[in-house]
Design an enzyme around this catalytic site. Structure first.
Site, mmCIF file in Angstrom:
data_model
loop_
_atom_site.group_PDB
_atom_site.id
_atom_site.type_symbol
_atom_site.label_atom_id
_atom_site.label_comp_id
_atom_site.label_asym_id
_atom_site.label_seq_id
_atom_site.Cartn_x
_atom_site.Cartn_y
_atom_site.Cartn_z
ATOM 1 N N HIS A 62 99.779 22.270 4.791
ATOM 2 C CA HIS A 62 98.842 23.373 4.583
ATOM 3 C C HIS A 62 97.760 23.059 3.561
ATOM 4 O O HIS A 62 96.843 23.854 3.367
ATOM 5 C CB HIS A 62 99.588 24.658 4.192
ATOM 6 C CG HIS A 62 100.037 24.716 2.775
ATOM 7 N ND1 HIS A 62 101.337 24.484 2.396
ATOM 8 C CD2 HIS A 62 99.366 24.988 1.627
ATOM 9 C CE1 HIS A 62 101.440 24.622 1.084
ATOM 10 N NE2 HIS A 62 100.264 24.927 0.597
ATOM 11 N N ASP A 114 105.991 22.178 7.316
ATOM 12 C CA ASP A 114 104.824 22.063 6.443
ATOM 13 C C ASP A 114 104.852 20.736 5.688
ATOM 14 O O ASP A 114 105.111 20.681 4.484
ATOM 15 C CB ASP A 114 104.812 23.242 5.473
ATOM 16 C CG ASP A 114 103.542 23.315 4.646
ATOM 17 O OD1 ASP A 114 102.604 22.552 4.938
ATOM 18 O OD2 ASP A 114 103.498 24.125 3.710
ATOM 19 N N SER A 209 101.110 22.833 -4.328
ATOM 20 C CA SER A 209 102.001 22.565 -3.209
ATOM 21 C C SER A 209 101.974 21.065 -2.898
ATOM 22 O O SER A 209 101.005 20.390 -3.184
ATOM 23 C CB SER A 209 101.551 23.340 -1.974
ATOM 24 O OG SER A 209 101.672 24.715 -2.196
#
Length: 261
Positions: A62, A114, A209
Site C-alpha cells: 500500500h 499487503d 508501514s
C-alpha cells in the site's frame, strides 16, 4: 506524508491508519539496524522497508497507493537521521515495483496480501552501515507473548503528524491469533497475519508501514495497520503481514527478475 485510511465496520465505524510509526519508544542506537530502509518521495519519508538482498527491499504494497508518479520513490539506506545528508547514506532509485498479485487497494476488507518487493536500479554497497537482513527459513508457528521490536521514522505522537528525523524503536508483545480474530474479525487472516497488543503507551503508528517486526533477531512480519487516531488502543491489536507465508512468492519473483542481471 500521505495517510491512507478506510472504514472498518465491527458494530461501529472505525478508521484504520495504514501507515505506521513509533509511539512510546526510544531513539535507536545509530546504525544498529543496518537493514532498515526509508522510502521517500520528493524528499519526504513515506514508508519503511528492509533490505533483503543487495538489490531488493521488502515493504508494504500500500506504500504505492497514493503515488501519482512512481518515479519519485527513492530508497535511502544507511540512514539514522533522515533530515541530514549523512555520509553513511545511500540513495537509490527503484527500477521495478512488484506488488503481490492478490493485493487490491480497493478491497479494504482483505489487507492480508499487503506486501511488495522493490527492485533497486543499482546494487547497494554493503558495509557496516548497510547490511542485508536474512529472511526466515520456513513458515513456522509463531507463539504469543513473545517480545519483538520494530523501528521506524514515523510519528511519535498520533496527534502530531510530523515524521521523526531519527530512527526510533519500540518493543511490543505478540498477541494470540484468536484474540486478533475476535477483535478484527474478517479483517484478520491467521494464515497470513500476526498481531501485537499495546500496553496503552507503546505502539507503531502513522508514518512507517513496511517496517519489519524483529523477533529473536529474525524478521517475522511487515507492519500493516493499526487503529487510526488511537495507535495505542488496548482493544484493537496492531496487525502485520507474516513474511514466512510469502517466502515462495518472494523467491519466485526475485528469480524471475534476476534472469537477465
Amino acid at each position: 506524508m500521505c495517510l491512507y485510511t478506510f472504514l472498518l465496520h465491527l458494530g461501529i465505524s472505525v478508521a484504520v491508519g495504514m501507515e505506521s510509526g513509533i509511539t512510546g519508544g526510544k531513539e535507536a542506537k545509530p546504525h544498529s539496524r543496518p537493514y532498515m530502509a526509508s522510502l521517500q518521495r520528493n524528499g519526504h519519508h513515506t514508508c519503511g522497508g528492509m533490505l533483503i538482498r543487495h538489490d531488493y527491499v521488502l515493504t508494504s504494497a500500500h506504500c504505492l497507493n497514493d503515488f501519482s508518479s512512481r518515479n519519485h520513490l527513492l530508497v535511502v539506506l544507511g540512514a539514522h537521521n533522515i533530515s541530514k545528508q549523512e555520509n553513511s547514506q545511500q540513495r537509490i532509485q527503484v527500477e521495478k515495483y512488484i506488488q503481490h498479485p492478490m493485493y487490491d487497494q480497493n478491497n479494504k476488507k482483505d489487507e492480508s496480501h499487503d506486501i511488495m518487493l522493490l527492485k533497486l536500479k543499482t546494487k547497494a554497497k554493503l558495509n557496516k552501515f548497510v547490511k542485508v537482513m536474512p529472511l526466515p527459513k520456513k513458515n513456522g508457528k509463531i507463539p504469543a507473548n513473545v517480545k519483538c521490536s520494530i523501528a521506524g521514522w514515523g510519528v511519535k505522537n498520533p496527534k502530531d503528524h510530523r515524521a521523526s528525523s531519527v530512527l526510533r524503536e519500540v518493543t511490543l508483545k505478540l498477541q494470540f491469533s484468536f484474540e486478533c480474530k475476535n477483535k478484527w474479525q474478517d479483517y484478520f487472516s491467521s494464515e497470513r497475519m500476526i498481531c501485537s497488543v499495546s500496553d496503552g503507551k507503546h505502539a507503531f503508528c502513522q508514518g512507517d508501514s513496511g517496517s519489519p517486526l524483529i523477533c529473536n533477531t529474525t524478521p517475522l512480519a511487515i507492519a500493516a495497520y493499526t487503529f487510526y487516531d488511537d495507535c495505542t488502543s488496548r482493544k484493537y491489536p496492531e496487525l502485520y503481514v507474516k513474511i514466512s507465508y510469502f517466502l515462495p512468492w518472494i523467491k519466485k519473483k526475485i528469480d524471475e527478475n534476476s534472469i537477465y542481471d
